[in-house]
Write a protein that holds these residues in place. Structure first.
Motif, PDB file in Angstrom:
ATOM      1  N   LEU A  84       0.826  -1.204   0.000  1.00  0.00           N
ATOM      2  CA  LEU A  84       0.000   0.000   0.000  1.00  0.00           C
ATOM      3  C   LEU A  84       0.864   1.259   0.000  1.00  0.00           C
ATOM      4  CD1 LEU A  84      -2.811   1.245   0.109  1.00  0.00           C
ATOM      5  CD2 LEU A  84      -2.760   0.965   2.582  1.00  0.00           C
ATOM      6  N   SER A  85       1.983   1.227   0.703  1.00  0.00           N
ATOM      7  CA  SER A  85       2.890   2.369   0.737  1.00  0.00           C
ATOM      8  C   SER A  85       3.545   2.602  -0.622  1.00  0.00           C
ATOM      9  CB  SER A  85       3.961   2.149   1.806  1.00  0.00           C
ATOM     10  OG  SER A  85       4.910   3.167   1.770  1.00  0.00           O
ATOM     11  N   ASP A  86       3.927   1.521  -1.294  1.00  0.00           N
ATOM     12  CA  ASP A  86       4.570   1.631  -2.609  1.00  0.00           C
ATOM     13  C   ASP A  86       3.591   2.029  -3.712  1.00  0.00           C
ATOM     14  OD1 ASP A  86       6.959   0.947  -1.454  1.00  0.00           O
ATOM     15  OD2 ASP A  86       6.850  -1.171  -2.044  1.00  0.00           O
ATOM     16  N   ASN A  87       2.338   1.599  -3.596  1.00  0.00           N
ATOM     17  CA  ASN A  87       1.302   1.889  -4.599  1.00  0.00           C
ATOM     18  C   ASN A  87       0.094   2.515  -3.918  1.00  0.00           C
ATOM     19  OD1 ASN A  87       2.840   0.460  -6.628  1.00  0.00           O
ATOM     20  ND2 ASN A  87       2.158  -1.417  -5.615  1.00  0.00           N
ATOM     21  N   PRO A  88       0.134   3.820  -3.634  1.00  0.00           N
ATOM     22  CA  PRO A  88      -0.980   4.465  -2.920  1.00  0.00           C
ATOM     23  C   PRO A  88      -2.302   4.316  -3.669  1.00  0.00           C
ATOM     24  CG  PRO A  88       0.840   6.005  -3.247  1.00  0.00           C
ATOM     25  CD  PRO A  88       1.178   4.762  -3.990  1.00  0.00           C
ATOM     26  N   ASP A  89      -3.358   4.132  -2.893  1.00  0.00           N
ATOM     27  CA  ASP A  89      -4.699   3.976  -3.432  1.00  0.00           C
ATOM     28  C   ASP A  89      -5.606   4.982  -2.710  1.00  0.00           C
ATOM     29  OD1 ASP A  89      -7.183   3.161  -4.328  1.00  0.00           O
ATOM     30  OD2 ASP A  89      -7.027   1.115  -3.542  1.00  0.00           O
ATOM     31  N   PRO A  90      -6.347   5.806  -3.440  1.00  0.00           N
ATOM     32  CA  PRO A  90      -7.205   6.789  -2.752  1.00  0.00           C
ATOM     33  C   PRO A  90      -8.306   6.145  -1.911  1.00  0.00           C
ATOM     34  CG  PRO A  90      -7.518   6.890  -5.139  1.00  0.00           C
ATOM     35  CD  PRO A  90      -6.410   5.939  -4.888  1.00  0.00           C
ATOM     36  N   LYS A  91      -8.607   4.870  -2.153  1.00  0.00           N
ATOM     37  CA  LYS A  91      -9.643   4.181  -1.369  1.00  0.00           C
ATOM     38  C   LYS A  91      -9.073   3.411  -0.178  1.00  0.00           C
ATOM     39  CE  LYS A  91     -13.319   5.458  -3.368  1.00  0.00           C
ATOM     40  NZ  LYS A  91     -14.173   6.347  -2.597  1.00  0.00           N
ATOM     41  N   ARG A  92      -7.742   3.430  -0.010  1.00  0.00           N
ATOM     42  CA  ARG A  92      -7.072   2.819   1.148  1.00  0.00           C
ATOM     43  C   ARG A  92      -6.020   3.804   1.632  1.00  0.00           C
ATOM     44  NH1 ARG A  92      -4.776  -2.985   0.843  1.00  0.00           N
ATOM     45  NH2 ARG A  92      -5.317  -2.970   3.042  1.00  0.00           N
ATOM     46  N   VAL A  93      -6.154   4.254   2.861  1.00  0.00           N
ATOM     47  CA  VAL A  93      -5.262   5.286   3.397  1.00  0.00           C
ATOM     48  C   VAL A  93      -4.593   4.768   4.673  1.00  0.00           C
ATOM     49  CG1 VAL A  93      -5.165   7.627   4.338  1.00  0.00           C
ATOM     50  CG2 VAL A  93      -6.727   7.116   2.466  1.00  0.00           C
ATOM     51  N   ILE A  94      -3.276   4.937   4.746  1.00  0.00           N
ATOM     52  CA  ILE A  94      -2.544   4.618   5.973  1.00  0.00           C
ATOM     53  C   ILE A  94      -2.582   5.871   6.851  1.00  0.00           C
ATOM     54  CG2 ILE A  94      -0.360   3.897   6.978  1.00  0.00           C
ATOM     55  CD1 ILE A  94       0.374   2.755   4.211  1.00  0.00           C
ATOM     56  N   VAL A  95      -3.049   5.715   8.081  1.00  0.00           N
ATOM     57  CA  VAL A  95      -3.163   6.828   9.021  1.00  0.00           C
ATOM     58  C   VAL A  95      -2.230   6.568  10.197  1.00  0.00           C
ATOM     59  CG1 VAL A  95      -4.723   8.174  10.475  1.00  0.00           C
ATOM     60  CG2 VAL A  95      -5.590   7.111   8.379  1.00  0.00           C
ATOM     61  N   ASP A 143     -16.401   5.687   3.058  1.00  0.00           N
ATOM     62  CA  ASP A 143     -16.221   4.413   2.352  1.00  0.00           C
ATOM     63  C   ASP A 143     -14.755   4.091   2.090  1.00  0.00           C
ATOM     64  OD1 ASP A 143     -15.948   6.429   0.491  1.00  0.00           O
ATOM     65  OD2 ASP A 143     -16.845   5.281  -1.142  1.00  0.00           O
ATOM     66  N   THR A 144     -13.847   4.966   2.517  1.00  0.00           N
ATOM     67  CA  THR A 144     -12.409   4.740   2.390  1.00  0.00           C
ATOM     68  C   THR A 144     -11.954   3.770   3.476  1.00  0.00           C
ATOM     69  OG1 THR A 144     -12.098   6.989   1.574  1.00  0.00           O
ATOM     70  CG2 THR A 144     -10.143   5.863   2.380  1.00  0.00           C
ATOM     71  N   GLU A 145     -11.076   2.830   3.126  1.00  0.00           N
ATOM     72  CA  GLU A 145     -10.506   1.950   4.137  1.00  0.00           C
ATOM     73  C   GLU A 145      -9.379   2.697   4.836  1.00  0.00           C
ATOM     74  OE1 GLU A 145      -8.380  -2.382   4.886  1.00  0.00           O
ATOM     75  OE2 GLU A 145      -8.752  -1.734   2.840  1.00  0.00           O
ATOM     76  N   LEU A 146      -9.460   2.769   6.158  1.00  0.00           N
ATOM     77  CA  LEU A 146      -8.439   3.424   6.966  1.00  0.00           C
ATOM     78  C   LEU A 146      -7.603   2.356   7.654  1.00  0.00           C
ATOM     79  CD1 LEU A 146     -10.635   6.197   8.637  1.00  0.00           C
ATOM     80  CD2 LEU A 146      -9.201   6.404   6.602  1.00  0.00           C
ATOM     81  N   VAL A 147      -6.294   2.379   7.405  1.00  0.00           N
ATOM     82  CA  VAL A 147      -5.372   1.445   8.039  1.00  0.00           C
ATOM     83  C   VAL A 147      -4.553   2.247   9.042  1.00  0.00           C
ATOM     84  CG1 VAL A 147      -3.517  -0.212   7.688  1.00  0.00           C
ATOM     85  CG2 VAL A 147      -5.277   0.065   5.935  1.00  0.00           C
ATOM     86  N   PHE A 148      -4.766   1.988  10.316  1.00  0.00           N
ATOM     87  CA  PHE A 148      -4.139   2.773  11.375  1.00  0.00           C
ATOM     88  C   PHE A 148      -2.807   2.174  11.802  1.00  0.00           C
ATOM     89  CE2 PHE A 148      -8.527   4.033  11.588  1.00  0.00           C
ATOM     90  CZ  PHE A 148      -8.445   5.389  11.830  1.00  0.00           C
ATOM     91  N   SER A 149      -1.868   3.080  12.101  1.00  0.00           N
ATOM     92  CA  SER A 149      -0.533   2.699  12.540  1.00  0.00           C
ATOM     93  C   SER A 149      -0.107   3.646  13.652  1.00  0.00           C
ATOM     94  CB  SER A 149       0.438   2.796  11.359  1.00  0.00           C
ATOM     95  OG  SER A 149       1.757   2.630  11.782  1.00  0.00           O
TER      96      SER A 149
END
Length: 190
Positions: A84-95, A143-149
């Motif tokens: 996900l970091s290498d290929n950003p997707d507007p529907k999946r966001v790393i937070v 509707d965006t997937e949020l991946v928390f870190s």
């Protein structure tokens, strides 16, 4: 020998003939007697005079019949975060929910956004305009997937649960968070 404070303590000592150190343990305070005196006596089959010890004193039981069932969070691995970091997707966001001073010391996962958990726990409840004013970028849609870190995965779990309560249905937590990222990429840890 120190004076014994209660009739119950006298009967316990008389019944079990403990040493002076054991007597001191039995006589320390009422709460301690309720919680600790009866367990060793039950194991040794000693019954205090005038007491029913079938149910230990001071032990409370709780029921969660009225509590909501908490569904488990989706957990992502290093491989998924790296992709996900290498290929950003507007529907999946790393937070990343660490504070800015933590990011200055170690860094941030590439292509992730920073929404600090400790200083902005209400972030996911803000209006889109207020969110943009506060953080400097658009608020992700629901509707965006949020991946928390975070640093180790604890704050990310809490932030994911808050986002769920704010209406975000598709959330995940990077279990190892920055510590796992640093271990796998050689990034600095603090």
């Amino acid at each position: 020998m120190l004076p014994i404070r209660s009739p119950l303590s006298r009967s316990l000592i008389a019944a079990s003939r403990p040493s002076q150190a054991t007597a001191l343990r039995f006589c320390s305070c009422a709460a301690r007697r309720q919680l600790s005196v009866y367990r060793p006596l039950v194991r040794a089959n000693i019954v205090p005079v005038g007491r029913n010890i079938s149910k230990p004193l001071g032990i409370r039981t709780y029921s969660n019949k009225n509590e909501e069932v908490v569904e488990p969070l989706k957990v992502v691995t290093f491989e998924e975060i790296k992709k996900l970091s290498d290929n950003p997707d507007p529907k999946r966001v790393i937070v990343d929910v660490r504070e800015p001073h933590e990011l200055e010391r170690s860094g941030i996962i590439p292509n992730s956004i920073n929404v600090p958990f400790s200083t902005a726990p209400d972030a996911w409840f803000l209006s889109p305009d207020s969110f943009e004013d506060r953080f400097g970028f658009d608020k992700p849609s629901e509707d965006t997937e949020l991946v928390f870190s975070c640093k180790a995965g604890i704050r990310s779990n809490a932030a994911a649960r808050i986002a769920m309560s704010a209406g975000y249905g598709n959330v995940a937590s990077y279990e190892g968070s920055w510590m796992d990222w640093a271990k796998n990429t050689g990034a600095p840890t603090y």
